[in-house]
Design an enzyme around this catalytic site. Structure first.
Site, mmCIF file in Angstrom:
data_model
loop_
_atom_site.group_PDB
_atom_site.id
_atom_site.type_symbol
_atom_site.label_atom_id
_atom_site.label_comp_id
_atom_site.label_asym_id
_atom_site.label_seq_id
_atom_site.Cartn_x
_atom_site.Cartn_y
_atom_site.Cartn_z
ATOM 1 N N VAL A 43 0.870 -1.179 0.000
ATOM 2 C CA VAL A 43 0.000 0.000 0.000
ATOM 3 C C VAL A 43 0.900 1.220 0.000
ATOM 4 C CG1 VAL A 43 -1.805 -1.206 1.270
ATOM 5 C CG2 VAL A 43 -0.179 0.209 2.530
ATOM 6 N N PHE A 44 0.384 2.319 -0.523
ATOM 7 C CA PHE A 44 1.252 3.492 -0.535
ATOM 8 C C PHE A 44 0.530 4.756 -0.112
ATOM 9 C CE2 PHE A 44 0.100 5.470 -4.625
ATOM 10 C CZ PHE A 44 -0.455 4.416 -5.341
ATOM 11 N N GLY A 96 -8.657 2.284 -0.147
ATOM 12 C CA GLY A 96 -7.263 2.224 0.280
ATOM 13 C C GLY A 96 -6.344 2.369 -0.920
ATOM 14 N N LYS A 97 -5.117 2.810 -0.653
ATOM 15 C CA LYS A 97 -4.164 2.951 -1.766
ATOM 16 C C LYS A 97 -3.361 1.660 -1.874
ATOM 17 C CE LYS A 97 -2.101 6.905 -2.734
ATOM 18 N NZ LYS A 97 -2.735 7.510 -3.909
ATOM 19 N N ILE A 98 -3.974 0.680 -2.501
ATOM 20 C CA ILE A 98 -3.359 -0.641 -2.599
ATOM 21 C C ILE A 98 -2.619 -0.754 -3.933
ATOM 22 C CG2 ILE A 98 -3.887 -3.115 -2.727
ATOM 23 C CD1 ILE A 98 -6.189 -2.381 -0.695
#
Ligand code: PMP
Length: 330
Positions: free
Chosen positions: A52-53, A174-176
């Site tokens: 993730v980021f 989410g930033k996946i």
């Protein structure tokens, strides 16, 4: 590919144009030379997208000789939440991550506008698709900032034939890392077809986002944006812009799903994100939006946000965390 589009894509891929790699990285709990932060070919995240980021920005304030990071604790809260979606226990709080970022920026002497990339990834060098029995690692790097979208005051977007990932496929809030292949497909196809950006439809057919931006449309003086249950990323810029519109500019903002044809009929369309800030979309699928030029609300909002992020608006100073002076408020 025609030379014209090859040039256009080169122009936009600022990351490719970065002259140098960062000098340092925050890696496994400390700041190390960038070249020493290495991972192996079998790294789980590299093979399966299990990372993730976070994407943050630092803005240099010349008058104060200070670098302000925009809402770092909010960014790191979302980062920790994104990690939880992949069953990662980072063992670090948002304030601990901000302390790590601050140490990196200080060591690197970053005294310029920059883009900050935080990454939490399963670092095990092992095969097998799963999320359990793996160890997350955290890295952070900071690069001089670049423009993410050409024509950010006059962008031409298309509705993509790629559909946005949905919550029961791959969490969109989410930033996946793996999920960004979806954004990359939409963005590249839009650019190769001659557009600046892609707008994506969600599972139920509503327009929900740009490739890496949240979407706003203006009709009859009211600003409309999809709610967080429409398979959008819970954008920090989105949240900030909603507050600026309501409280500072006195403009009504409604969160509800948006039909495709509402976009075509809108008076104004704009996109928000850390990378792009605010992009005025003035054409969609070869249709002029409103007058075909940046509209009034977008024109007021862009300079307002630009001042806020640089710490120049006293009303929102608490969104800006200084790097070099004492105090760790995010
Ligand atoms: N949507 C997506 C899919 C994104 O990747 C981003 C960029 N992080 C955004 C929206 C905007 O979010 P933020 O304002 O937090 O950068």
């Amino acid at each position: 590919m025609s030379t014209q589009w090859a040039e256009k894509i080169q122009l936009e891929s600022n990351v490719k144009k970065q002259p140098e790699l960062p000098k340092f990285a925050y890696f496994k709990g400390s700041v190390v030379p960038y070249a020493d932060a290495r991972i192996g070919l079998l790294t789980h995240a590299l093979n399966y997208g299990t990372a993730v980021f976070g994407g943050l920005r630092g803005h240099w304030n010349e008058a104060e000789q200070e670098l302000f990071v925009f809402r770092p604790l909010d960014h790191f809260r979302r980062f920790v939440d994104s990690a939880r979606l992949l069953r990662m226990d980072l063992g670090q709080s948002p304030s601990g991550l901000w302390a790590g970022l601050r140490a990196l920026l200080r060591k690197q002497e970053t005294r310029t506008d920059c883009y900050i990339r935080a990454l939490a990834f399963y670092g095990d060098e092992t095969l097998g698709v799963r999320l359990h029995g793996l160890t997350p690692e955290v890295s952070i790097v900071a690069l001089p900032f670049g423009h993410f979208v050409a024509n950010d005051d006059n962008a031409h977007a298309s509705i993509s034939s790629w559909q946005r990932i949905s919550d029961n496929v791959l969490p969109a809030r989410g930033k996946i890392a793996g999920g960004y292949v979806n954004s990359a497909l939409a963005k590249t196809d839009a650019q190769l077809a001659g557009f600046d950006e892609a707008l994506v439809l969600n599972d139920d057919g509503h327009v929900c986002e740009g490739s890496v931006e949240n979407l706003f449309v203006v009709r009859g003086g009211v600003v409309v944006t999809p709610p967080v249950t429409q398979d959008i990323l819970e954008g920090i810029t989105r949240r900030s812009v909603i507050e600026l519109l309501r409280q500072d500019l006195g403009i009504e903002v409604v969160e509800r799903p948006i039909d495709r044809t509402e976009v075509y009929l809108a008076d104004e369309v704009f996109l928000t994100g850390t990378g792009v800030q605010i992009v005025a979309v003035t054409r969609v699928d070869h249709r002029a939006i409103g007058t075909g030029r940046m509209g009034e609300i977008t024109s007021r909002l862009r300079p307002a946000l630009a001042a806020v992020v640089r710490g120049q608006d006293p009303k929102h100073r608490d969104w800006c965390a200084p790097v070099f002076r004492e105090g760790t408020k995010g």
